[in-house]
Enzyme design. Structure first.
Site, PDB file in Angstrom:
ATOM      1  N   GLY A  91      -8.372  -2.096   0.545  1.00 39.27           N
ATOM      2  CA  GLY A  91      -9.795  -1.782   0.519  1.00 39.27           C
ATOM      3  C   GLY A  91     -10.674  -2.772   1.246  1.00 39.27           C
ATOM      4  O   GLY A  91     -10.238  -3.429   2.190  1.00 39.27           O
TER       5      GLY A  91
ATOM      6  N   LEU B  75      -5.700   5.544   0.911  1.00 38.10           N
ATOM      7  CA  LEU B  75      -6.233   4.394   1.646  1.00 38.10           C
ATOM      8  C   LEU B  75      -5.238   3.231   1.704  1.00 38.10           C
ATOM      9  O   LEU B  75      -4.748   2.776   0.677  1.00 38.10           O
ATOM     10  CB  LEU B  75      -7.533   3.930   0.965  1.00 38.10           C
ATOM     11  CG  LEU B  75      -8.275   2.778   1.670  1.00 38.10           C
ATOM     12  CD1 LEU B  75      -8.836   3.226   3.003  1.00 38.10           C
ATOM     13  CD2 LEU B  75      -9.374   2.230   0.772  1.00 38.10           C
ATOM     14  N   ASP B  76      -4.973   2.742   2.908  1.00 39.89           N
ATOM     15  CA  ASP B  76      -4.136   1.555   3.124  1.00 39.89           C
ATOM     16  C   ASP B  76      -2.739   1.702   2.537  1.00 39.89           C
ATOM     17  O   ASP B  76      -2.119   0.720   2.120  1.00 39.89           O
ATOM     18  CB  ASP B  76      -4.809   0.294   2.533  1.00 39.89           C
ATOM     19  CG  ASP B  76      -6.153   0.018   3.167  1.00 39.89           C
ATOM     20  OD1 ASP B  76      -6.354   0.409   4.334  1.00 39.89           O
ATOM     21  OD2 ASP B  76      -7.022  -0.570   2.505  1.00 39.89           O
ATOM     22  N   ASP B  77      -2.259   2.931   2.466  1.00 34.89           N
ATOM     23  CA  ASP B  77      -0.980   3.170   1.805  1.00 34.89           C
ATOM     24  C   ASP B  77       0.071   3.791   2.724  1.00 34.89           C
ATOM     25  O   ASP B  77       1.189   4.065   2.305  1.00 34.89           O
ATOM     26  CB  ASP B  77      -1.202   4.075   0.586  1.00 34.89           C
ATOM     27  CG  ASP B  77       0.038   4.195  -0.250  1.00 34.89           C
ATOM     28  OD1 ASP B  77       0.562   3.151  -0.667  1.00 34.89           O
ATOM     29  OD2 ASP B  77       0.506   5.344  -0.457  1.00 34.89           O
TER      30      ASP B  77
END
Lengths: 283, 283, 283, 283
Positions: C201, C227-229
């Site tokens: 994040g 997100l960011d995964d």
């Protein structure tokens, strides 16, 4: 751990090698587990390591050469077949510094190094206690200046008796004769406490301190006639600063030496190293 | 960014130095922001960098020497006072390879390097375009074999004119004369594309490839008379393998060179580097 | 640079795959230049990348599918054929921070990234100048809160027009809608300025500073809905200490982000990345 | 090794601290060997570590507090005085995995860790043999689910008896109660086998494998009430790839854990660690 067969090949690079080898294994009902290839443009060499499951292989591995020879001849291959079930025999040479020895013995016991260690040879009695703890025979062969060849012939005797597949100089502070070294090509692994080719020879940490480098290194290589010049298997470095004394370099270097040497030994034990010219491929 | 004063000191190590210096600054109402010391046992030298806030300092910094001299004399100090508000003047030297130049210009523009760049000198016209983009004057001084001293005297003229505090050889492929080098001690920073002292001289990546090393490096150092032998400011390495060709080494090395050189330049710009003997302290 | 053909394969692991593929290429007179395989024990998948010289290959690569399909069907392969002569088309997305953009454009120009960059899309006009310098069209698509879908449909239009093979978010500070992301699976590469999965994040350097970590990182990954995964392509770290402020972390992180993102983009451009589950193999 | 006195100070940042402390030591005829300072802008704290030679110091170190208190009060200092001649007492906790234990015992014996190890506490008998080899008493305190508080009260008894200065959880797989942890703030060092804050809790290598990270890490930190959340002393990482199984991560991780933990223990033993908030300064 299940057995696997490892085929190591070096030959001039030409079309059809991968297909021919893979087909040979497949046709005889072997299952390829890993395959690594390297084409060296400069020398025109092709190097390959194929690991396959021999469980359902329809050739007895004892007769592998007979069946594989025609292919090997066609492509001009230098090759050998290893089996993970064969635990290589390792003789460790050590002097007084014990960190690499202790590290190797611990890794061996913990299962990281799938080899046998039938013997430790030292020119000092100092490390007998740890050898005893790990149950490895420890023989002292003193290396007095005047009896170098005598010492080496005693070592030869021990080698004859214990039949090692390879040897490791785990901070062994005696220079071996060319005659000795040439008898065991690519079978003696040394750890040098510098980032070779910087700081060849004696007291590399002192040399590094004098030069004011910002990183120190360690190098594991096969021993050849030329000092600290053999094919490099593994290297690593660690950061130092003006705050580090020579003693700090030596201390930090110990951690490097242990890790670098053990990685090299492990690669050798797992038949991952191929030498070409004065270089290695570590698959 | 507020101004800070930086006092750099080298002297024989003896009792009371820290107390005397700290007390001097405190007594004159300076506030110490950072202080770093190093006692070098081998040479018996004490080195110090003190950064203090001069806002309420009751001595005009222009008269600092007058007030500090008695202390400096007592302790036999070599010292200088720098101010972060003084932006050092940097002349960059470059040949055809542009990666270090482009990197320095970008970092300068983005505020990472708190210096001025009044001039770029090159022996080739190739990099004029990027210099123009960043608005830095670019002068070509051709270095033909027979006019080396002529070229250097032209460079001297440019230096006279632009008054740099220091110079950076950002892959400048001309060897400067001893006479030139000796005029600017500890004021010329070079980037060498190897992990010095390994692979001194020409074509270090080719040398590294030949030797079969498992890591390649880059070294930033002050230029001295002896080629690639000056005090090292910064070094770093990156892992390579048998899969990397010479071209790959060159490509991977570019990233190293950029980072290593820029760290060295930044340390110099921030007055963090002290030279003693042939070594540096980077505070 | 000569053309090479790259065959990328994912299929259930079973006997004979390597032999069959190598034989197919050999039979049709292709010369294997590199081959990499990976058997993933957990998923039971076999992944392979074979690079071969198609010069004397007796199948027109346009008809490759027709000839290879029987093999692919037999082994249940998912596969694709790429050619190094096809330069992939890349659209770069950027916001205000320019370091990754500048780095990618320089690498592209210097030949490190063998792709085309037909367009840069930004939500700010700030980086137009450097785009102009490198001759890449630069379009501003403002992303106002209330017109997100409108902005995305404008972006879709640009994508339709420029037909990119993949996109790179080079510090693009807009979160793309799931609908957008799902249209381009494994075709959007992001750089996140932390060592994922730590500090997902916003403001990861601030998070890292708060937590007092001793290393900071950067992660390049394919963008997925979460997100960011997405699958991680490349990561690296750099050491920090108590002396580093948040600003220092941001500065040091920039160098990491540039290197990590460019390595990921290069691997993608060279068709070295295979995704399986939420992971990557980078051959 | 000669004795040195180490003064550790934390206080609000204000003018004159360095001068006052340095002057105090100088006035009483102490010779400063090293001094490190850190001003933390965020918290407004000043942290300092001064090491001085007490040989000619004219205050008996037993009365140091009496003489230093006025200064400490003026500046609102939290401080303590340590002496390198006092060898701290360390109790090691371990479960079945022995690599960190073996490493610490070897380093201790070789002189790298200047502390005493009066006791090893384990919930398993497995590691008694190596403890015996190094001559360190080994007590088994079984931790059955229902007798946790009973086990901890037995441990308390051992602590009362052996009076450790600090404790190290060298892969001790029991979660200590908050009550226990709170009794020994900044005196229990743990090694967690991930790059915290990624992969908190159980089986971090499995978590790392699942997530497909390209680097794995290890973190040494002081234990606090919140699991894996205490102030970080040291971290490091090592590269992994798709070729590494979970077992490979565990093996590679062992080398990391050993090095990271031993660096943290050494820093603690040398009184180099200062905690502020949930962070550390490691001088």
């Amino acid at each position: 751990m299940k057995n696997s067969a490892i085929l190591l090949i070096t030959c001039p690079d030409r079309k059809g090698e991968v297909a021919t080898i893979a087909d040979f294994i497949y046709r005889h009902n072997g299952n390829i587990l890993h395959a690594d290839e390297h084409g060296d443009e400069e020398s025109g060499l092709f190097l390959m390591r194929v690991e396959f499951d021999p469980k359902e292989f329809d050739i007895d591995l004892g007769n592998f050469a007979k069946h594989f020879s025609p292919i090997a001849d066609t492509f001009g291959m230098t090759w050998r077949l290893a089996q993970s079930s064969h635990r290589q025999r390792l003789i460790i040479f050590v002097s007084k510094y014990d960190h690499c020895l202790v590290d190797l013995l611990y890794r061996h016991k913990s299962g990281e190094l799938a080899c046998e260690i039938p013997l430790i040879i030292s020119n000092h009695p100092d490390n007998r206690e740890i050898a005893d703890f790990y149950g490895v025979p420890y023989v002292v062969v003193s290396a007095i200046k005047d009896n170098k060849s005598e010492a080496e012939s005693r070592i030869h005797g021990l080698i004859q008796q214990h039949q090692p597949d390879f040897m490791v100089l785990a901070r062994y502070m005696q220079i071996l004769s060319n005659e000795f070294v040439n008898r065991y090509p690519q079978r003696i692994i040394n750890i040098h406490h510098s980032f070779l080719p910087a700081f060849v020879g004696a007291r590399p940490y002192h040399q590094a301190f004098e030069r004011g480098v910002k990183l120190i290194g360690a190098t594991s290589h096969y021993v050849t006639e030329v000092l600290d010049d053999g094919p490099i298997i593994e290297q690593d470095v660690v950061r130092v600063s003006h705050r580090d004394t020579v003693e700090d370099l030596i201390r930090k270097g110990r951690d490097l030496e242990k890790v670098v040497l053990s990685r090299a030994v492990r690669a050798h034990v797992e038949n991952r190293v191929l030498v070409y010219g004065n270089k290695t491929v570590v698959f």
